[in-house]
Design a protein around this motif. Structure first.
Motif, mmCIF file in Angstrom:
data_model
loop_
_atom_site.group_PDB
_atom_site.id
_atom_site.type_symbol
_atom_site.label_atom_id
_atom_site.label_comp_id
_atom_site.label_asym_id
_atom_site.label_seq_id
_atom_site.Cartn_x
_atom_site.Cartn_y
_atom_site.Cartn_z
ATOM 1 N N SER A 1 0.783 -1.137 -0.113
ATOM 2 C CA SER A 1 0.048 0.048 0.099
ATOM 3 C C SER A 1 0.851 1.376 -0.114
ATOM 4 O O SER A 1 1.495 1.386 0.927
ATOM 5 N N GLY B 1 -6.840 -5.860 -1.224
ATOM 6 C CA GLY B 1 -7.374 -5.122 -0.063
ATOM 7 C C GLY B 1 -8.348 -6.012 0.676
ATOM 8 O O GLY B 1 -8.249 -6.064 1.895
ATOM 9 N N LYS C 1 -4.133 -7.415 9.159
ATOM 10 C CA LYS C 1 -5.714 -6.705 8.988
ATOM 11 C C LYS C 1 -6.355 -6.852 10.572
ATOM 12 O O LYS C 1 -7.630 -6.425 10.524
ATOM 13 N N LEU D 1 -7.562 -0.234 11.716
ATOM 14 C CA LEU D 1 -7.460 -0.503 10.584
ATOM 15 C C LEU D 1 -8.894 -0.951 10.010
ATOM 16 O O LEU D 1 -9.428 -1.791 10.495
ATOM 17 N N VAL E 1 -10.832 -1.744 6.048
ATOM 18 C CA VAL E 1 -10.639 -1.859 4.928
ATOM 19 C C VAL E 1 -12.216 -1.534 4.133
ATOM 20 O O VAL E 1 -13.217 -2.063 4.473
ATOM 21 N N LEU F 1 -7.937 1.764 2.072
ATOM 22 C CA LEU F 1 -7.493 1.327 3.435
ATOM 23 C C LEU F 1 -7.440 2.550 4.389
ATOM 24 O O LEU F 1 -6.783 3.714 3.900
#
Length: 392
Positions: free
Chosen positions: A128, A164, A196, A201, A203, A220
């Motif tokens: 990323s 992702g 993840k 975090l 997505v 993200l």
């Protein structure tokens, strides 16, 4: 075992890898290629078969569960997959970008913890860099990392994150401090391995793309996401840019796969399609198009092979990979255009895979650095090299 016998055995195993990949593509991927494109679906149901074939670790060390094959073999795997699903080949390209960086710049602890599950395909990685205001401009990132006590706190958003929705971990590039707080006018990157499962975090939903739709692309968001110091990848800007080099090599291989598929479709159509009881293949205009397509394709393959050799020898292959990516971008766009032209209205229908190839090919001039930016890099390198020669 003699050296010659060893190399022959490796060549046989690599040939078997290619054969197995082609069989996988024909039996498992081709039947669903149109559907996964229409549905914007990353075929996670194929991951187990890909693991068993060793497709996640073709050119990586055996000590981490890879096959240890040549880079050219890995690129052939990418090309064969791209013939039916450029999006699935893109999944591997970006997954390998993360592996490349950890393998070259990661600590021994990071290699021991992450490489085996990544190379064996038990975990999927994303790489990323891109943001809303920083795509090809990797130096313009706004996502920041700030040291607080024994942890790093990451804040910001990443755009166009390939893999992702299916990634288990993200290699994320940040700025150590906001640019306005830095003493140097040239910012430096920090790279982090972020799970993840990390709190903070998020997505986002999958993006609805023009092509490569079997690749999962999301955004993200990191909001006060904390990362251990053990998950900082050393190397800074050099490491961040190194990942892009492997990505450009993979993109060139993907483009060649798309181009080969479109070229084969055009040749078959030209031989089968008849006008006044004669195949259109007998027309000079068609023969000229086929010849031009073939010449472009062979030249692009040679550039890709040159890049693979330099990487296999442990040499800097950044310029060669960049040249190959730009050249293949032109090749695949031209071949897809001419394939549709040869087929006429038939090539324009969504029932014809050439229509899909044309959409997938468009990413070649955009992904992992636009052609315009990469040309600037190539031109600057050549001019500086010429200046150094003059100074001598």
């Amino acid at each position: 075992m003699s050296t010659e016998a060893y190399h022959n055995q490796v060549n046989d195993l690599e040939a078997q890898m290619i054969s197995n990949t082609i069989e996988f593509v024909q039996k498992s991927l081709a039947p669903i290629a149109k559907a996964i494109d229409e549905d914007n679906h990353c075929p996670v149901e194929l991951f187990e078969a890909m693991r068993k074939l060793g497709l996640f670790g073709v050119a990586y060390p055996t000590q981490y569960g890879g096959s240890g094959f040549k880079v050219s073999t890995a690129m052939r795997v990418i090309s064969e997959i791209a013939k039916e699903s450029a999006g699935l080949s893109l999944l591997l390209i970006v997954h390998w970008m993360a592996i490349d960086v950890i393998l070259k710049y990661g600590t021994q602890m990071q290699k021991d913890q992450y490489l085996t599950p990544l190379i064996q395909g038990d975990k999927i990685a994303a790489y990323s860099i891109s943001e809303a205001t920083a795509g090809s401009d990797a130096m313009g990132l706004k996502m920041t990392a700030e040291k607080q006590d024994d942890l790093w706190v990451l804040n910001g958003a990443k755009y166009f994150v390939t893999n992702g929705a299916v990634a288990d971990l993200f290699v994320v590039t940040c700025m150590e401090k906001p640019l306005t707080e830095m003493k140097s006018s040239r910012p430096q990157h920090q790279l982090f391995i972020v799970s993840k499962e990390t709190e903070g975090l998020k997505v986002t939903e999958k993006l609805d793309k023009m092509g490569c739709r079997s690749s999962s692309t999301t955004n993200l968001i990191l909001n006060k996401a904390t990362v251990r110091p053990e998950d900082v990848i050393e190397g800074g800007t050099r490491a961040a840019l190194y990942g892009l080099v492997g990505g450009r090599l993979g993109m060139a291989a993907m483009g060649i796969g798309i181009a080969e598929a479109a070229f084969e479709a055009a040749v078959n159509y030209a031989n089968d399609r008849k006008v006044q009881d004669k195949p259109i293949a007998t027309l000079y205009a068609i023969q000229e198009k086929i010849a031009d397509m073939h010449i472009l394709l062979q030249g692009s393959k040679a550039l890709l092979e040159q890049s693979c050799v330099k990487r296999e020898l442990g040499q800097d292959y950044a310029i060669e990979a960049s040249v190959a990516k730009v050249a293949v971008g032109k090749t695949v766009q031209k071949i897809c255009y001419e394939a549709v032209q040869i087929m006429g209205g038939h090539g324009y229908l969504k029932t014809n895979p050439v229509e899909r190839y044309s959409r997938d090919a468009r990413l070649m001039d955009i992904g992992v650095g636009t052609s315009e930016v990469i040309k600037m890099v190539i031109g600057n390198y050549i001019l500086k090299k010429g200046k150094r020669a003059e100074d001598k």
